[in-house]
Design a protein around this motif. Structure first.
Motif, short mmCIF file in Angstrom:
data_model
loop_
_atom_site.label_atom_id
_atom_site.label_comp_id
_atom_site.label_asym_id
_atom_site.label_seq_id
_atom_site.Cartn_x
_atom_site.Cartn_y
_atom_site.Cartn_z
N LYS A 76 0.83 -1.21 0.00
CA LYS A 76 0.00 0.00 0.00
C LYS A 76 0.87 1.26 0.00
N THR A 77 1.88 1.26 -0.82
CA THR A 77 2.86 2.34 -0.82
C THR A 77 3.18 2.78 -2.24
N VAL A 78 3.30 4.09 -2.42
CA VAL A 78 3.76 4.66 -3.68
C VAL A 78 5.08 5.36 -3.42
N TYR A 79 5.97 5.28 -4.40
CA TYR A 79 7.31 5.84 -4.24
C TYR A 79 7.57 6.89 -5.33
N LEU A 80 8.47 7.80 -5.02
CA LEU A 80 8.95 8.73 -6.02
C LEU A 80 10.47 8.79 -5.89
N GLN A 81 11.14 8.19 -6.86
CA GLN A 81 12.60 8.25 -6.91
C GLN A 81 12.99 9.52 -7.65
N MET A 82 13.72 10.38 -6.97
CA MET A 82 14.10 11.67 -7.54
C MET A 82 15.62 11.72 -7.70
N ASN A 83 16.06 11.81 -8.93
CA ASN A 83 17.48 11.89 -9.24
C ASN A 83 17.80 13.24 -9.87
N SER A 84 19.08 13.56 -9.91
CA SER A 84 19.54 14.82 -10.53
C SER A 84 18.74 16.01 -10.01
N LEU A 85 18.57 16.08 -8.73
CA LEU A 85 17.73 17.12 -8.14
C LEU A 85 18.33 18.51 -8.37
N LYS A 86 17.43 19.45 -8.53
CA LYS A 86 17.80 20.84 -8.79
C LYS A 86 17.22 21.72 -7.69
N PRO A 87 17.79 22.88 -7.47
CA PRO A 87 17.22 23.79 -6.45
C PRO A 87 15.75 24.10 -6.69
N GLU A 88 15.34 24.15 -7.95
CA GLU A 88 13.94 24.45 -8.25
C GLU A 88 13.00 23.30 -7.91
N ASP A 89 13.53 22.16 -7.50
CA ASP A 89 12.70 21.06 -7.02
C ASP A 89 12.35 21.22 -5.55
N THR A 90 12.92 22.22 -4.90
CA THR A 90 12.62 22.47 -3.49
C THR A 90 11.15 22.78 -3.30
N ALA A 91 10.51 22.03 -2.42
CA ALA A 91 9.07 22.17 -2.18
C ALA A 91 8.64 21.19 -1.10
N VAL A 92 7.42 21.36 -0.65
CA VAL A 92 6.77 20.32 0.15
C VAL A 92 6.08 19.38 -0.84
N TYR A 93 6.38 18.11 -0.70
CA TYR A 93 5.82 17.10 -1.60
C TYR A 93 4.69 16.36 -0.89
N TYR A 94 3.59 16.24 -1.61
CA TYR A 94 2.39 15.59 -1.09
C TYR A 94 2.01 14.42 -1.99
N CYS A 95 1.41 13.41 -1.40
CA CYS A 95 0.79 12.39 -2.23
C CYS A 95 -0.72 12.48 -2.05
N ALA A 96 -1.42 12.01 -3.06
CA ALA A 96 -2.88 12.06 -3.05
C ALA A 96 -3.41 10.88 -3.85
N SER A 97 -4.62 10.47 -3.51
CA SER A 97 -5.29 9.41 -4.26
C SER A 97 -6.32 10.03 -5.20
N ALA A 98 -6.61 9.34 -6.26
CA ALA A 98 -7.56 9.84 -7.26
C ALA A 98 -8.18 8.67 -8.00
N PRO A 99 -9.33 8.87 -8.59
CA PRO A 99 -9.95 7.78 -9.36
C PRO A 99 -9.09 7.35 -10.55
N VAL A 100 -8.45 8.33 -11.19
CA VAL A 100 -7.59 8.03 -12.33
C VAL A 100 -6.31 8.84 -12.19
N CYS A 101 -5.30 8.45 -12.95
CA CYS A 101 -4.01 9.17 -12.93
C CYS A 101 -4.22 10.57 -13.51
N GLU A 102 -3.92 11.58 -12.69
CA GLU A 102 -4.03 12.94 -13.19
C GLU A 102 -3.09 13.84 -12.42
#
Length: 121
Positions: A76-102
């Motif tokens: 019951k887990t989703v992952y996000l592998q983030m490589n080659s990170l840039k300063p503009e990737d700085t943020a609070v990251y959230y996950c959410a569920s949805a009926p379809v991928c959007e």
């Protein structure tokens, strides 16, 4: 219904992080899952999503080729592998569920509390 993110932190530009989002309280197999982010002073934006089966994924252009989304329905887990990170990737990251991928955050009702990713230059 609960989503709990983890894995954020401070990393140097060019580094990598792996975010996790654990779901509970609902049958996650039936739902698409997505990652979104919100930088200070900016609107929340979609980063990536994955269909319920994992057979379809989508990414915002700015992360294509650098980020990879995956899911393990048994855990019951989703992952996000983030490589080659840039300063503009700085943020609070959230996950959410949805009926379809959007990648549109509006209208989504089940959110995690977020995990902070800071990329230093």
């Amino acid at each position: 219904l609960q989503l709990v993110e983890s894995g954020g932190g401070l990393v140097q530009s060019g580094g990598s992080l792996r975010l996790s989002c654990a779901a509970s309280g609902f049958t996650v197999d039936y739902y698409a899952l997505g990652w979104f982010r919100q930088a200070p002073g900016k609107e929340r934006e979609g980063v990536s999503c994955i269909s319920s089966s994992g057979g379809m994924t989508d990414y915002v252009d700015s992360v294509k080729g650098r980020f990879t989304i995956s899911r393990d329905n048994a855990k019951k887990t989703v992952y996000l592998q983030m490589n080659s990170l840039k300063p503009e990737d700085t943020a609070v990251y959230y996950c959410a569920s949805a009926p379809v991928c959007e990648l549109q955050p509006s209208g989504l009702e089940v959110w995690g509390q977020g995990t902070l990713v800071t990329v230093s230059s």
